[in-house]
Design a protein around this motif. Structure first.
Motif, mmCIF file in Angstrom:
data_model
loop_
_atom_site.group_PDB
_atom_site.id
_atom_site.type_symbol
_atom_site.label_atom_id
_atom_site.label_comp_id
_atom_site.label_asym_id
_atom_site.label_seq_id
_atom_site.Cartn_x
_atom_site.Cartn_y
_atom_site.Cartn_z
ATOM 1 N N VAL A 52 22.618 13.516 -22.292
ATOM 2 C CA VAL A 52 23.427 12.118 -22.636
ATOM 3 C C VAL A 52 22.896 11.323 -21.705
ATOM 4 O O VAL A 52 22.655 9.988 -21.846
ATOM 5 C CB VAL A 52 24.873 12.621 -22.304
ATOM 6 N N PHE A 68 21.072 7.721 -22.755
ATOM 7 C CA PHE A 68 21.591 6.432 -22.370
ATOM 8 C C PHE A 68 20.630 5.646 -21.400
ATOM 9 O O PHE A 68 20.211 4.453 -21.737
ATOM 10 C CB PHE A 68 23.237 6.477 -21.497
ATOM 11 N N TRP A 89 27.321 7.223 -12.434
ATOM 12 C CA TRP A 89 27.766 8.285 -13.201
ATOM 13 C C TRP A 89 26.416 8.762 -13.695
ATOM 14 O O TRP A 89 26.252 9.975 -14.086
ATOM 15 C CB TRP A 89 28.519 7.989 -14.505
ATOM 16 N N PRO A 108 34.676 3.754 -25.309
ATOM 17 C CA PRO A 108 34.474 4.280 -26.642
ATOM 18 C C PRO A 108 36.071 5.152 -27.010
ATOM 19 O O PRO A 108 36.801 5.648 -26.182
ATOM 20 C CB PRO A 108 33.543 5.402 -26.367
ATOM 21 N N GLU A 109 36.279 4.987 -28.394
ATOM 22 C CA GLU A 109 37.449 5.236 -28.982
ATOM 23 C C GLU A 109 37.808 7.098 -28.674
ATOM 24 O O GLU A 109 38.997 7.215 -28.173
ATOM 25 C CB GLU A 109 37.357 5.488 -30.384
ATOM 26 N N THR A 110 36.829 7.623 -28.378
ATOM 27 C CA THR A 110 37.208 9.015 -28.475
ATOM 28 C C THR A 110 37.123 9.572 -26.895
ATOM 29 O O THR A 110 37.387 10.874 -26.727
ATOM 30 C CB THR A 110 35.944 9.902 -29.040
ATOM 31 N N GLU A 111 37.135 8.570 -26.040
ATOM 32 C CA GLU A 111 37.124 9.241 -24.646
ATOM 33 C C GLU A 111 38.609 9.822 -24.441
ATOM 34 O O GLU A 111 38.949 10.298 -23.345
ATOM 35 C CB GLU A 111 37.006 8.077 -23.532
ATOM 36 N N VAL A 148 39.778 11.907 -26.091
ATOM 37 C CA VAL A 148 39.859 13.372 -26.729
ATOM 38 C C VAL A 148 39.605 14.175 -25.704
ATOM 39 O O VAL A 148 38.373 14.039 -24.918
ATOM 40 C CB VAL A 148 38.938 13.654 -27.998
ATOM 41 N N ILE A 151 39.110 18.021 -23.600
ATOM 42 C CA ILE A 151 39.289 19.545 -23.886
ATOM 43 C C ILE A 151 40.382 20.004 -22.873
ATOM 44 O O ILE A 151 39.972 19.993 -21.663
ATOM 45 C CB ILE A 151 38.064 20.277 -23.851
ATOM 46 N N LEU A 158 28.899 5.204 -28.180
ATOM 47 C CA LEU A 158 29.981 6.387 -28.315
ATOM 48 C C LEU A 158 29.634 7.327 -27.329
ATOM 49 O O LEU A 158 29.573 8.695 -27.720
ATOM 50 C CB LEU A 158 29.985 7.081 -29.807
ATOM 51 N N THR A 159 29.360 6.982 -26.208
ATOM 52 C CA THR A 159 28.850 8.166 -25.053
ATOM 53 C C THR A 159 30.084 9.073 -24.985
ATOM 54 O O THR A 159 29.439 10.324 -24.751
ATOM 55 C CB THR A 159 28.681 7.355 -23.493
ATOM 56 N N GLY A 160 31.178 8.758 -24.767
ATOM 57 C CA GLY A 160 32.214 9.625 -24.557
ATOM 58 C C GLY A 160 32.059 10.882 -25.736
ATOM 59 O O GLY A 160 32.479 12.044 -25.484
ATOM 60 N N LEU A 161 31.994 10.379 -26.791
ATOM 61 C CA LEU A 161 31.789 11.438 -28.204
ATOM 62 C C LEU A 161 30.617 12.165 -27.723
ATOM 63 O O LEU A 161 30.891 13.448 -28.188
ATOM 64 C CB LEU A 161 31.875 10.684 -29.460
ATOM 65 N N VAL A 162 29.648 11.854 -27.399
ATOM 66 C CA VAL A 162 28.581 12.456 -27.359
ATOM 67 C C VAL A 162 28.565 13.590 -26.126
ATOM 68 O O VAL A 162 28.099 14.719 -26.387
ATOM 69 C CB VAL A 162 27.324 11.698 -26.887
ATOM 70 N N LEU A 165 31.280 14.876 -25.237
ATOM 71 C CA LEU A 165 32.071 15.934 -25.720
ATOM 72 C C LEU A 165 31.108 16.962 -26.638
ATOM 73 O O LEU A 165 31.319 18.238 -26.440
ATOM 74 C CB LEU A 165 33.231 15.523 -26.518
#
Lengths: 543, 498
Positions: free
Chosen positions: A183, A187, A220, A526-529, A531, A533, B410-414, B416
């Motif tokens: 990742v 980036f 990071w 990002p929206e999904t941060e 989420v 686990i 969408l780094t966070g999604l990636v 994950l």
């Protein structure tokens, strides 16, 4: 000597050999194919050593480089780009040298499914050589991952009783780190592409060096890269996979694992982590120094209490690689050169230790030190070889281990980045501890009373076994007395790296000062941060 | 258009539906032959021929410019031909793998192959849809045939249960889907995809209608691609269906549904507005699929959850909402089709209970790599590719969907996604170690004899070897394929907010 595509040849000749072994029908044919391929690869790699000229700067391109951009679509600047510089040269040589040695050591040790073993082993060698010669981050990543599959099978099929646990642990540990690094690579590739490559995604090492990562992102990105490499090294407290993998792996697997596979971690730190993220690396230098020293001392103490000789040597690896990490994060020429040379030394001496323990295991089918004792009387040649290797590993002056450790300690002591002489003093105790646990092992195994008939009847090394040990022992002595020819090869590159690190560090600081407004704007999350686990979920076993 | 010109226009447009025509016709001929010469061995080969011819045709159409035919209802060239190629190839592989399996189970019926052809026609239409009616027609043609195929083994309670479940839930989701289309039509007054994006949504109520429609439409699609939380049917259906057909379902139908979803998102839904929803669904899908797969002991069930998880990876590419993301998703679908056809194909040849092929547990496969080295090696390639190891296709597939997502922020999604890949390595590796690192003595398999293992036919074995080699090729020489897929989408022609 001028052979075209020499570097690529050294990388891919083992793969060709692997395909050839697949076609072989007899076990003899398979063994000889593997031996001839690896020997030929080593001979070719000597061509690299001869062809590499340390006086020529590698600031713009590596030497003996092969490059092709046909591999990726044009919209992405990812290339097949391999070559040699002072950093890679010795490690490539070490890899190709260990090739035929491992094949010889497995000659009778591997007594079933030989075809699979040698095929996988040859593919593994391609992966490792590729890692040390890649000048494209993406290519590096691919080779880095390629090494996992053969190693998984080598441990899982030809390993000891707990082989499956060890193999799975090895793969998952490494995979978590390296996928996170992926990742970060993606980036970084886009960011660098926007900044220095007309908006085209790039992972070229030299182009990445041109790009100064903003301070806000260095943290990071460095973290993800360093995590991946620290797992591979392994750095305390991420080392727990290593003893399992080592103890379970067959001798050849252990030799490759300790000899070169672990170096992929320290090499990655030096090649990518430090120069690409210099500010983050220097500000966390003390943390890494402390973890390294904890590793040195902790692993040495744990090694002292092992009953299993192989496990002891495995912990000694953790301890010795702590020195390498300490040397890298000192940011001085001596320490960094010492770290590079120590990587090679450790490969030679620990490789030798695993080979000798493998010979003992082949004879007695036990790794427990209690089952041995007094072997000096029954197998004098093996004992001599063992003492050589142990002394080299413990850093006795005159043998190779001393050179690297001394340079690391010296360089770290005067390091202004670490500025923690007390840390170096603590690290130095690791040298003493190494002597304690290693000599303790020699004492319990080779001296004392020869009270078991199985030990008394043990046969000494045969011609093949002696032959495979000779190059290692000779190199230990040569590198101990004449380290300069080797250090000379690495010096220009380490200096280049240190200069680059310093320049980039200053540039990133300047950049941050000149436009503080943009540097402090946080990225839109990002929206999904949100989420996350739940670790509990991972252990569920629903039907 | 007056009737005099209609005939000429129809004939001129015929090449646009060449594959659909050939495959559909072959299906009809197969049934006709079957009526007079029951289960004649020529039937599957007829299917193979038709699919191969259509595949070759689509291959020639790959470079053709994007165009529409039949009054803007069908797309030709461009992404449509690429997706159709995936569908046709996986149909071809399925028929080759199906024959020995059906033979062994005493169910080598001619109409099975015909049904495969019909559902392929539906998928071809989905992949080339340019109109909501085409989408719906394709979806239904595909699904109805698949419902029947799922329940092929009538005596098996599991198969009947899974067919019924599939049918009921499928019908339910179709309702959502149709309702969504109706709302979108109500808001925009058109069914053609590009026209939908251009329609003025002047009033709040028409906007509400439109987005409400998109939401319902997405629910229908999420069901078809088994995205969480609409995935409940997947494990049961995949387990109950005949194994090669499971492979067919998990690849072709998924590729077709995803392709249609991409077409709708790319052409009809303005500017990646649905990204947020898709990203959330992608995240949940990856987590649930992978975590649920961890505990499975039945290989088909394990692969079912894995296929749920892989749907999540494709959704990551869609969530990026960029042309690179869509093209990456198409590339992923290709790779995924090869991997999954292969994995289910291997399983179809290793279910060793002579009659029903019902022995599918992991432990029943202990040491099978030794007895069937080619199958074992192929399975290892598929598993490592599914984890995403370079230099196999699966790695490049993941790269192709994750990289655009990173680029889109969408780094966070990636992160994950890659963590979930690491989780997935655990269960895929379990398959590999059962194959190679255990032996039958370790686990005491009841009633296992070497003779119980089905013999693989050369055609089926060849198909699997081709799949495995294709993954290696896709992993190393993917540049050309990625270039092809990225030519399908350009930022300029993407639907943008009016």
């Amino acid at each position: 000597m001028d052979i075209p595509f020499l570097t690529s040849l050294v990388i891919f000749l083992p793969t060709a050999g692997a395909l050839l072994t697949l076609l072989m029908r007899s076990v003899t044919g398979i063994r000889w194919t593997a031996l001839v391929t690896t020997t030929l690869t080593f001979v070719l790699s000597v061509g690299l050593f001869v062809g590499y000229d340390p006086a020529v700067s590698t600031a713009i391109t590596p030497q003996l480089a092969d490059m092709s951009s046909a591999w990726f679509p044009d919209s992405l600047d990812v290339k097949y780009h391999v070559g040699i510089d002072g950093l890679s040269l010795l490690l490539v040589m070490l890899t190709t040298l260990l090739g035929p040695i491992v094949v010889l050591s497995s000659w009778t040790y591997i007594d079933e499914k030989q075809k699979g073993y040698y095929t996988l082993f040859l593919i593994l060698q391609t992966g490792i050589t590729g890692v040390f010669t890649s000048f494209d981050l993406f290519l590096f990543y691919i080779f880095f991952e390629v090494t996992l599959i053969p190693m998984y099978f080598i441990i899982g099929i030809w390993g000891g009783a707990d082989r499956i646990y060890a193999a799975v642990k090895f793969v998952i540990y490494t995979l978590v780190g390296s996928l996170l690094m992926l990742v970060a690579i993606l980036f970084l590739g886009y960011e660098a592409g926007t900044a220095v490559n007309n908006g085209v995604f790039t992972t070229d090492w030299y182009k990445l060096l041109e790009y100064n990562v903003p301070l806000a992102q260095q943290g990071w990105l460095f973290g993800l890269f360093a995590l991946s490499f620290a797992i591979k090294v392994p750095l305390f407290p991420l080392h727990t996979w290593l003893p399992d993998a080592h103890v379970q792996a067959p001798t050849g697997g252990s030799v490759i694992l300790a000899g070169v596979l672990l170096k992929m971690g320290t090499y990655g730190l030096l090649r990518f982590c430090l120069p690409l993220f210099p500010n983050a690396a220097q500000s966390s230098a003390l943390l890494f120094g402390i973890l390294a020293v904890i590793g040195i001392i902790y692993a040495a103490l744990v090694a002292r209490v092992q009953e299993d000789a192989k496990s002891l040597v495995a912990y000694s690896s953790v301890s010795h690689l702590g020195f390498v990490v300490l040397g890298l994060f000192a940011f001085t020429t001596e320490a960094m050169q010492g770290a590079v040379i120590q990587m090679v030394n450790h490969g030679l001496s620990t490789g030798a230790l695993f080979l000798l323990l493998g010979m003992l295991y082949e004879r007695r089918h036990t790794r427990l030190m209690d089952d041995y004792g007094g072997l000096a009387n029954s197998v004098p040649v093996l004992t001599t070889l063992m003492i050589f290797s142990v002394l080299a590993s413990a850093g006795l002056p005159g043998l190779n281990g001393f050179v690297g450790e001394f340079m690391i300690l010296l360089g770290s002591f005067k390091s202004t980045v670490l500025s923690a002489p007390w840390l170096v003093v603590l690290a130095a105790t690791g040298v003493i501890l190494a002597a304690v646990y290693l000599l303790h092992m020699v004492y319990r195994t080779f001296f004392g009373e020869l009270d078991q008939t199985a030990n008394a009847e043990m046969v000494d090394v045969n011609g093949r076994e002696f032959l495979l040990m000779v190059p290692l022992v000779v190199l230990m002595i040569v590198m101990g007395f004449f380290p300069n020819p080797f250090l000379r090869q690495t010096k220009p590159t380490t200096e280049f790296l240190l200069n680059t690190i310093e320049e980039k560090r200053a540039a990133a600081l300047e950049q941050a000062e000149s436009k503080p407004s943009t540097a402090t704007v946080p990225l839109a999350p990002p929206e999904t941060e949100t989420v996350s686990i739940d670790p509990e979920d991972l252990t569920l076993t629903p039907q | 258009m007056d009737l005099a010109n209609a005939y000429a226009a129809l004939v001129a447009d015929l090449p646009a539906v060449f594959s659909m025509g050939v495959v559909g016709l072959a299906g009809i001929v197969m049934v006709a032959i079957d009526a007079f010469r029951n289960n004649h061995p020529i039937i599957p080969w007829l299917g193979v021929g038709a699919l191969a011819v259509s595949g070759a045709w689509e291959l020639t159409q790959l470079g053709a410019p994007d165009a529409t035919a039949f009054l803007d209802t069908i797309r030709t060239g461009g992404s449509a031909s690429f997706v159709n190629l995936i569908i046709l190839l996986s149909g071809l592989a399925t028929i080759l793998l199906l024959r020995p399996y059906l033979n062994r189970m005493d169910r080598d019926y001619g109409e099975v192959y015909a049904l495969v052809m019909y559902s392929t026609v539906g998928m071809l239409m989905l992949g080339a849809a340019n109109d909501m009616v085409s989408v719906f027609l394709g979806l239904e043609t595909m699904s109805v045939s698949l419902y029947v195929l799922t329940g092929l083994v009538r005596e098996d309670e599991g198969a009947v249960e899974s067919a019924l479940k599939y049918f009921l839930l499928g019908a339910f989701s179709t309702g959502f889907f149709l309702y969504g289309i109706a709302l979108m039509y109500g808001a925009t007054g058109t069914l053609t995809l590009p026209a939908m994006a251009q329609a003025e949504l002047a009033t709040t109520s028409s906007q509400l209608l439109f987005w409400g429609g998109v939401a319902l439409f997405l629910v229908g699609f999420f069901f078809k691609v088994s995205a969480v939380p609409f995935h409940m049917w997947t494990p049961d259906v995949y387990q109950g269906a005949p194994t090669p057909l499971t492979g067919f379902m998990s690849t072709s139908s998924k590729a077709a549904a995803f392709a249609a979803l991409i077409l709708v998102l790319y052409h009809a839904v303005p500017g990646g507005e649905a990204s947020t929803v898709i990203a959330v669904v992608a995240a949940i899908t990856m987590v649930v699929g992978n975590v649920m797969a961890l505990g499975q002991t039945n290989v088909k069930r394990l692969l079912a959850y894995s296929s749920v998880a892989h749907g999540g990876y494709v959704l990551v590419g869609l969530a990026a909402g960029t042309s690179a993301g869509y093209s990456g998703a198409l590339f992923y679908l290709l790779v995924y089709a090869v991997m999954n056809i292969g994995a289910f194909g291997v399983m179809s040849m290793l279910e060793w209970d002579q009659k029903q092929g019902r022995e599918q547990t992991l432990s029943s496969l202990a040491g099978i790599g030794e007895q069937r080295p080619v199958l074992g090696a192929a399975m290892s390639v598929f598993m490592f590719s599914l984890i995403g190891f370079p230099p196999l296709g699966g790695f490049m597939g993941k790269y192709a969907v994750f990289a655009p997502a990173v680029d889109a922020g969408l780094t966070g999604l990636v992160i994950l996604g890659v963590l979930m890949s690491a989780v997935s390595s655990y269960y895929y590796l379990r398959v590999v170690y059962v194959f190679w690192m255990q032996s039958a003595e370790d686990v005491d398999v009841k009633g296992f004899t070497e003779a119980a293992l089905p013999q693989a036919t050369p055609a089926a074995l060849g198909t699997l070897v081709v799949c495995a080699v294709a993954l290696l090729v896709l992993g190393v020489f993917f540049g050309g394929v990625l270039e092809t897929t990225s030519a399908f989408f350009d930022a300029a022609s993407m639907a943008s907010a009016p």
